[in-house]
Design a protein around this motif. Structure first.
Motif, mmCIF file in Angstrom:
data_model
loop_
_atom_site.group_PDB
_atom_site.id
_atom_site.type_symbol
_atom_site.label_atom_id
_atom_site.label_comp_id
_atom_site.label_asym_id
_atom_site.label_seq_id
_atom_site.Cartn_x
_atom_site.Cartn_y
_atom_site.Cartn_z
ATOM 1 N N HIS A 128 0.864 -1.174 0.000
ATOM 2 C CA HIS A 128 0.000 0.000 0.000
ATOM 3 C C HIS A 128 0.909 1.234 0.000
ATOM 4 C CE1 HIS A 128 -3.218 -2.759 1.054
ATOM 5 N NE2 HIS A 128 -2.620 -3.084 2.185
ATOM 6 N N HIS A 172 -3.533 7.108 -3.219
ATOM 7 C CA HIS A 172 -3.452 5.758 -2.644
ATOM 8 C C HIS A 172 -3.328 4.765 -3.797
ATOM 9 C CE1 HIS A 172 -5.247 2.613 0.388
ATOM 10 N NE2 HIS A 172 -4.571 1.997 -0.572
ATOM 11 N N GLN A 194 -6.242 3.715 -6.312
ATOM 12 C CA GLN A 194 -7.447 3.700 -5.465
ATOM 13 C C GLN A 194 -7.944 5.104 -5.151
ATOM 14 O OE1 GLN A 194 -8.602 0.831 -5.269
ATOM 15 N NE2 GLN A 194 -7.261 -0.710 -4.358
ATOM 16 N N ARG A 195 -7.028 6.064 -5.210
ATOM 17 C CA ARG A 195 -7.425 7.440 -4.916
ATOM 18 C C ARG A 195 -6.411 8.371 -5.565
ATOM 19 N NH1 ARG A 195 -10.944 9.619 -1.178
ATOM 20 N NH2 ARG A 195 -10.501 11.693 -0.397
ATOM 21 N N GLY A 235 -8.821 1.744 -10.058
ATOM 22 C CA GLY A 235 -9.802 1.274 -9.079
ATOM 23 C C GLY A 235 -10.839 2.319 -8.749
ATOM 24 N N PRO A 292 -16.140 -0.500 -12.022
ATOM 25 C CA PRO A 292 -15.824 -1.657 -12.865
ATOM 26 C C PRO A 292 -16.409 -1.500 -14.280
ATOM 27 C CG PRO A 292 -16.394 -2.385 -10.662
ATOM 28 C CD PRO A 292 -16.645 -0.900 -10.702
ATOM 29 N N ARG A 316 -14.293 0.974 -16.400
ATOM 30 C CA ARG A 316 -12.899 0.570 -16.679
ATOM 31 C C ARG A 316 -12.713 -0.022 -18.056
ATOM 32 N NH1 ARG A 316 -12.337 -2.579 -11.131
ATOM 33 N NH2 ARG A 316 -12.753 -0.792 -9.766
ATOM 34 N N GLU A 343 -13.366 -3.120 0.844
ATOM 35 C CA GLU A 343 -12.233 -3.818 1.440
ATOM 36 C C GLU A 343 -11.728 -2.984 2.617
ATOM 37 O OE1 GLU A 343 -7.709 -4.851 -0.234
ATOM 38 O OE2 GLU A 343 -9.224 -3.898 -1.514
ATOM 39 N N GLN A 401 -8.485 -2.272 4.762
ATOM 40 C CA GLN A 401 -7.035 -2.507 4.672
ATOM 41 C C GLN A 401 -6.314 -2.065 5.939
ATOM 42 O OE1 GLN A 401 -5.565 -0.352 1.250
ATOM 43 N NE2 GLN A 401 -6.444 -1.830 -0.199
ATOM 44 N N VAL A 429 -7.990 1.557 6.662
ATOM 45 C CA VAL A 429 -8.673 2.282 5.577
ATOM 46 C C VAL A 429 -9.725 1.368 4.945
ATOM 47 C CG1 VAL A 429 -8.364 3.350 3.296
ATOM 48 C CG2 VAL A 429 -6.634 3.715 5.076
ATOM 49 N N LEU A 438 -12.155 0.886 1.606
ATOM 50 C CA LEU A 438 -12.318 1.397 0.241
ATOM 51 C C LEU A 438 -12.902 0.336 -0.676
ATOM 52 C CD1 LEU A 438 -9.888 0.327 -1.921
ATOM 53 C CD2 LEU A 438 -8.519 1.616 -0.291
ATOM 54 N N TRP A 476 -15.965 -0.494 -4.116
ATOM 55 C CA TRP A 476 -17.238 -0.211 -4.770
ATOM 56 C C TRP A 476 -18.370 -1.034 -4.163
ATOM 57 C CZ3 TRP A 476 -18.204 3.494 -8.365
ATOM 58 C CH2 TRP A 476 -17.081 4.139 -8.884
ATOM 59 N N TYR A 488 -14.410 5.590 0.145
ATOM 60 C CA TYR A 488 -13.009 5.697 0.551
ATOM 61 C C TYR A 488 -12.966 6.427 1.883
ATOM 62 C CZ TYR A 488 -8.035 6.108 0.691
ATOM 63 O OH TYR A 488 -6.729 5.965 1.095
#
Lengths: 113, 113
Positions: free
Chosen positions: A42, A62, A73-74, A98, A102, A105, B31, B33, B46, B48, B50, B57
């Motif tokens: 991470h 992130h 992720q961010r 991310g 989905p 993407r 998730e 983390q 954290v 984060l 969907w 987040y």
């Protein structure tokens, strides 16, 4: 294309450059932290601290590595992180945006998951 | 009082317990983390991911070690982290509630900085 085992260092170099370039070291009590969990992969850039009576806390960037892919992720910047990673030799197929849904993407040119 | 060199492990154990107890592993695509930067001493929890069309987040907990003191930088739970650390043997004088203003800290019974 660069080898997978270089991904952690490439991400750390990119975040360190952004951290340095934006001179976001310490601004009036707000600290900019590079957070690198190299074991679980991470990688974060976080701003936090007190400006007078106001407390700031924000995760600017992130990025994770999961199943040999880089997950963005961010991204609270105007920097295109995926493009920056491709410029450093990372295969587009190994980058997942991310923070895009989905569904979205599939139109990005990057990996779906 | 426990030795300073045990602080990193005590913080990691606390966050791991919270992570496990709240069963916040993976909930419908979100998730949770645990992020441990043991070199620069940043410890985060954290959430984060969907949930359908909604992206979550949030940094739930952020704890640092700076100059041999534990800084609680963020706590989006009802758990009293400072008390939990004291119960694990950490000296009150080595805990700073960073998310309280420097002014407020003098009334907390913990360190000011």
């Amino acid at each position: 294309m660069v080898n997978l085992n270089l991904y952690p260092q490439i991400i750390q170099d990119l975040l360190t450059e952004i951290h340095t370039r934006d001179a976001c070291g310490n601004k009036n009590g707000v600290e900019s932290q590079l957070i690198f969990d190299t074991q679980n992969h991470h990688y974060l850039l976080v701003d936090l601290g007190w400006e007078g009576k106001h407390f700031t806390y924000g995760t600017i960037i992130h990025i994770d590595i999961k199943d040999n892919k880089i997950w963005i992720q961010r991204n609270n910047t105007e920097i295109n992180l995926a493009e920056s990673l491709v410029e450093r030799g990372i295969d587009k197929n190994n980058i997942v945006i991310g923070l895009h849904s989905p569904f979205m993407r599939q139109f990005s040119g990057y990996a779906i998951n």
